[in-house]
Design a protein around this motif. Structure first.
Motif, short mmCIF file in Angstrom:
data_model
loop_
_atom_site.label_atom_id
_atom_site.label_comp_id
_atom_site.label_asym_id
_atom_site.label_seq_id
_atom_site.Cartn_x
_atom_site.Cartn_y
_atom_site.Cartn_z
N GLY A 28 3.06 -111.28 -0.65
CA GLY A 28 1.93 -110.41 -0.93
C GLY A 28 0.86 -110.64 0.12
N ILE A 29 -0.32 -110.05 -0.08
CA ILE A 29 -1.42 -110.29 0.87
C ILE A 29 -2.44 -111.22 0.21
CG2 ILE A 29 -1.04 -108.12 2.08
CD1 ILE A 29 -3.71 -107.12 0.85
N THR A 30 -3.11 -111.97 1.04
CA THR A 30 -4.03 -113.00 0.56
C THR A 30 -5.34 -112.41 0.03
OG1 THR A 30 -5.08 -113.31 2.69
CG2 THR A 30 -3.12 -114.66 2.23
N ASP A 31 -6.05 -113.24 -0.70
CA ASP A 31 -7.37 -112.88 -1.20
C ASP A 31 -8.29 -112.55 -0.03
OD1 ASP A 31 -9.34 -112.60 -3.27
OD2 ASP A 31 -10.10 -114.60 -2.76
N HIS A 32 -8.22 -113.35 1.03
CA HIS A 32 -9.02 -113.10 2.22
C HIS A 32 -8.74 -111.70 2.78
CE1 HIS A 32 -11.07 -114.03 6.02
NE2 HIS A 32 -10.03 -113.49 6.62
N GLN A 34 -7.40 -109.02 1.21
CA GLN A 34 -7.83 -107.92 0.34
C GLN A 34 -9.34 -107.75 0.35
OE1 GLN A 34 -9.48 -107.65 -2.80
NE2 GLN A 34 -9.84 -109.84 -3.06
N LYS A 35 -10.08 -108.86 0.49
CA LYS A 35 -11.54 -108.76 0.58
C LYS A 35 -11.96 -108.06 1.87
CE LYS A 35 -12.80 -112.66 -2.34
NZ LYS A 35 -13.24 -114.06 -2.38
N VAL A 41 -6.11 -98.43 -1.75
CA VAL A 41 -5.80 -97.14 -2.35
C VAL A 41 -4.34 -96.71 -2.18
CG1 VAL A 41 -8.17 -96.29 -2.20
CG2 VAL A 41 -6.59 -95.88 -0.30
N PHE A 42 -3.59 -97.38 -1.30
CA PHE A 42 -2.20 -96.98 -1.06
C PHE A 42 -1.42 -98.15 -0.51
CE2 PHE A 42 1.02 -95.38 1.95
CZ PHE A 42 1.78 -94.58 1.10
N VAL A 43 -0.17 -98.29 -0.96
CA VAL A 43 0.73 -99.32 -0.46
C VAL A 43 2.09 -98.68 -0.19
CG1 VAL A 43 1.90 -101.50 -0.96
CG2 VAL A 43 -0.44 -101.13 -1.75
N LEU A 91 -4.32 -103.23 -8.05
CA LEU A 91 -3.90 -104.53 -8.59
C LEU A 91 -4.05 -105.63 -7.54
CD1 LEU A 91 -0.63 -103.56 -10.51
CD2 LEU A 91 -2.78 -104.33 -11.52
N ILE A 92 -3.86 -105.27 -6.28
CA ILE A 92 -3.98 -106.26 -5.20
C ILE A 92 -5.41 -106.77 -5.13
CG2 ILE A 92 -3.82 -106.62 -2.71
CD1 ILE A 92 -1.63 -104.42 -2.73
N ASN A 93 -6.39 -105.90 -5.33
CA ASN A 93 -7.79 -106.33 -5.33
C ASN A 93 -8.09 -107.20 -6.54
OD1 ASN A 93 -8.32 -103.16 -4.11
ND2 ASN A 93 -9.01 -104.91 -2.94
#
Length: 127
Positions: A28-32, A34-35, A41-43, A91-93
């Motif tokens: 997945g992608i990290t918290d850093h 996604q911030k 809005v799209f994956v 959900l990623i955010n």
């Protein structure tokens, strides 16, 4: 400060990797990341069955501010994609470390241990 779980491994391109009980690796992608992106809005994820090389673009994550490529940190075959994220990308955010995007069957699990640990990733994002 970003949340950086110690049980995960990290890439320099801000993806996380987690060993699963069945020998696969969730990515997945990290918290850093996604911030930095803002509201996602799209994956777009790769096709199941596709074989990818570490560092190869595997998909796209788009936000209201930018689009960025999703890179896989390990060589392997895509065995699953998270369809829920296609329908609900935010959900990623909300939960970046609970929201995997791709699961790989790695061709070389030893490469997993070469990824950054939490300390190494923290040093990277503090540079």
């Amino acid at each position: 400060m970003s949340n950086i779980p110690s049980e995960l491994r990290y890439s320099e391109s801000h993806e996380w990797a987690r060993k699963e009980a069945d020998g696969t690796v969730a990515i997945g992608i990290t918290d850093h990341a996604q911030k930095a992106l803002g509201d996602i809005v799209f994956v777009e994820c790769p096709e199941i069955g596709r074989t990818l090389q570490a560092g190869q673009p595997a998909g796209v994550v788009e936000s209201v501010k930018a689009a960025t490529e999703l890179y896989v940190p390990l060589d392997g075959e895509v065995i699953a994609v998270n369809e829920e994220v296609s329908d609900t990308p935010e959900l990623i955010n909300d939960e970046p470390y609970d929201t995997w995007l791709v699961k790989l069957k790695p061709s070389n699990m030893a490469a997993y241990n070469k990824l950054l640990d939490a300390t190494g990733y923290k040093a990277l994002i503090e540079e």
